[in-house]
Design an enzyme around this catalytic site. Structure first.
Site, mmCIF file in Angstrom:
data_model
loop_
_atom_site.group_PDB
_atom_site.id
_atom_site.type_symbol
_atom_site.label_atom_id
_atom_site.label_comp_id
_atom_site.label_asym_id
_atom_site.label_seq_id
_atom_site.Cartn_x
_atom_site.Cartn_y
_atom_site.Cartn_z
ATOM 1 N N CYS A 115 21.416 -1.501 -29.490
ATOM 2 C CA CYS A 115 22.366 -0.384 -29.453
ATOM 3 C C CYS A 115 23.053 -0.130 -30.788
ATOM 4 O O CYS A 115 23.447 1.000 -31.074
ATOM 5 C CB CYS A 115 23.417 -0.620 -28.364
ATOM 6 S SG CYS A 115 22.719 -0.673 -26.704
ATOM 7 N N HIS A 262 28.454 5.105 -29.840
ATOM 8 C CA HIS A 262 27.197 4.825 -29.139
ATOM 9 C C HIS A 262 27.355 5.226 -27.683
ATOM 10 O O HIS A 262 28.366 4.924 -27.041
ATOM 11 C CB HIS A 262 26.848 3.342 -29.250
ATOM 12 C CG HIS A 262 25.828 2.892 -28.266
ATOM 13 N ND1 HIS A 262 24.594 3.502 -28.152
ATOM 14 C CD2 HIS A 262 25.860 1.915 -27.322
ATOM 15 C CE1 HIS A 262 23.907 2.904 -27.186
ATOM 16 N NE2 HIS A 262 24.655 1.943 -26.682
ATOM 17 N N ASN A 292 21.684 6.403 -21.867
ATOM 18 C CA ASN A 292 21.810 5.516 -23.023
ATOM 19 C C ASN A 292 20.442 5.418 -23.689
ATOM 20 O O ASN A 292 19.508 4.855 -23.126
ATOM 21 C CB ASN A 292 22.292 4.144 -22.555
ATOM 22 C CG ASN A 292 22.460 3.158 -23.693
ATOM 23 O OD1 ASN A 292 21.989 3.380 -24.802
ATOM 24 N ND2 ASN A 292 23.116 2.038 -23.417
#
Length: 335
Positions: A115, A262, A292
């Protein structure tokens, strides 16, 4: 010493939209449950018939970014490619993009920081440019999650969250003082690595062992996430990384024109927005429609925000990410 500036942005997502209601064909879930916990309404998953993969999506995003930078493929000196979902265990996606774009025999580096992968990659590229080694670097974040998700009730805690997509930025040498990347800040805390991980296949449990066991209940090759544990750490580390970036440049939270977090969970982003008392027009979220996308999420969101005119010349832009590893970081940019 030179500075580096983002001169081109691009992103690509598959056409195939998977809504929360669509997920009910594989698992016991519903739209309300998913939106309440994550903020996600839909995500993009690769349709296998299209031939899309991690590298090809990265190449498509890269073409757009290079064109917008006013450059050609031959002007790129180096590639930094971030992903947790390469097409092959090895080699990585960077060399695949070099081939797909028919680029010269430039170097290609893969970053496996999940991530926070794009944040790390941007920082690496920034250092290469600041030292004068390279002039134009292609930085890519791309993920094909759908190919490795467990589409069942057992796997829903992870599967409902993730989507596919890619984003790219061209980072170029800049001699204008006070513009471009002002600073980057990177951290890790490996003792929590197994709280968000995919343990196999790996050299610790390699293909022969998996084949010999032939165990349908073996979940080691599906992603695992301790959601509450990750959430609690994320909100702390996000905040720390943002504050660190501001303090390093003698800035205040009021100086932020755009925060691109993020896209892990809309609740995390909303918590950070409230903590820093940022107006809605100073934080950009798109997890609602893409889920995501891990290493691709920051760059896709940054590109969309720029395309919509939400980022303008002179703006202070802060990028921040937290994820598996645990790794986290921030990049402060004067646009």
């Amino acid at each position: 010493m030179y500075s580096s500036k983002i001169t081109g942005l691009g992103y690509y997502v598959p056409d195939n939209v998977v809504t929360n209601d669509d997920l009910t064909q594989w698992m016991d879930t519903n739209d309300e449950w998913i939106q309440e916990r994550t903020g996600i309404k839909e995500r993009r998953w690769i349709d296998p018939k299209t031939g899309d993969n991690t590298s090809s999506m990265g190449a498509k995003a890269a073409k757009i970014a290079i064109e917008r930078a006013g450059l050609t493929k031959d002007d790129i000196d180096f590639i930094v490619f971030a992903t947790l979902s390469p097409d092959m265990y090895f080699p990585g996606g960077g060399v695949r993009v070099q081939d797909m774009l028919d680029m010269p025999t430039i170097g290609a580096l893969d970053v496996r920081n999940q991530c926070s992968g794009f944040i790390y990659s941007l920082s690496v590229a920034d250092q290469f440019i600041k030292t004068g080694m390279y002039k134009n670097i292609l930085v890519i974040g791309s993920e094909n999650h759908s190919g490795g998700l467990e589409r069942s009730t057992r796997g829903r805690g992870v599967t409902v969250i993730f989507g596919d997509g890619a984003g790219a930025a061209v980072l170029s040498r800049c001699e204008e003082e006070g513009k471009g990347i002002l600073s980057s800040h990177l951290h890790s805390e490996g003792k929590h690595a197994k709280e968000l991980a995919l343990e196999g296949p790996s050299t610790g449990r390699w293909v022969p062992e998996i084949l010999e066991a032939n165990d349908p209940e073996d979940v080691s090759y599906f992603p695992y996430m301790n959601g509450q544990f990750v959430f609690k750490h994320a909100v702390v580390r996000f905040s720390e990384a943002i504050v660190e970036g501001l303090q390093a440049n003698n800035l205040q939270k009021e100086d932020i024109d755009m925060l691109i977090p993020h896209q892990a969970n809309l609740r995390i982003a909303q918590f950070i927005q409230k903590k820093f008392q940022l107006a809605d027009d100073k934080v950009y979220n798109n997890i609602q429609k893409y889920g995501n996308t891990t290493a691709a999420s920051v760059i896709i969101a940054l590109t969309e925000a720029w395309e919509k005119g939400k980022i303008n010349d002179g703006d202070l832009v802060v990028l921040a990410a937290f994820g598996s590893g645990f790794t986290w970081g921030s990049v402060v940019i004067r646009w």
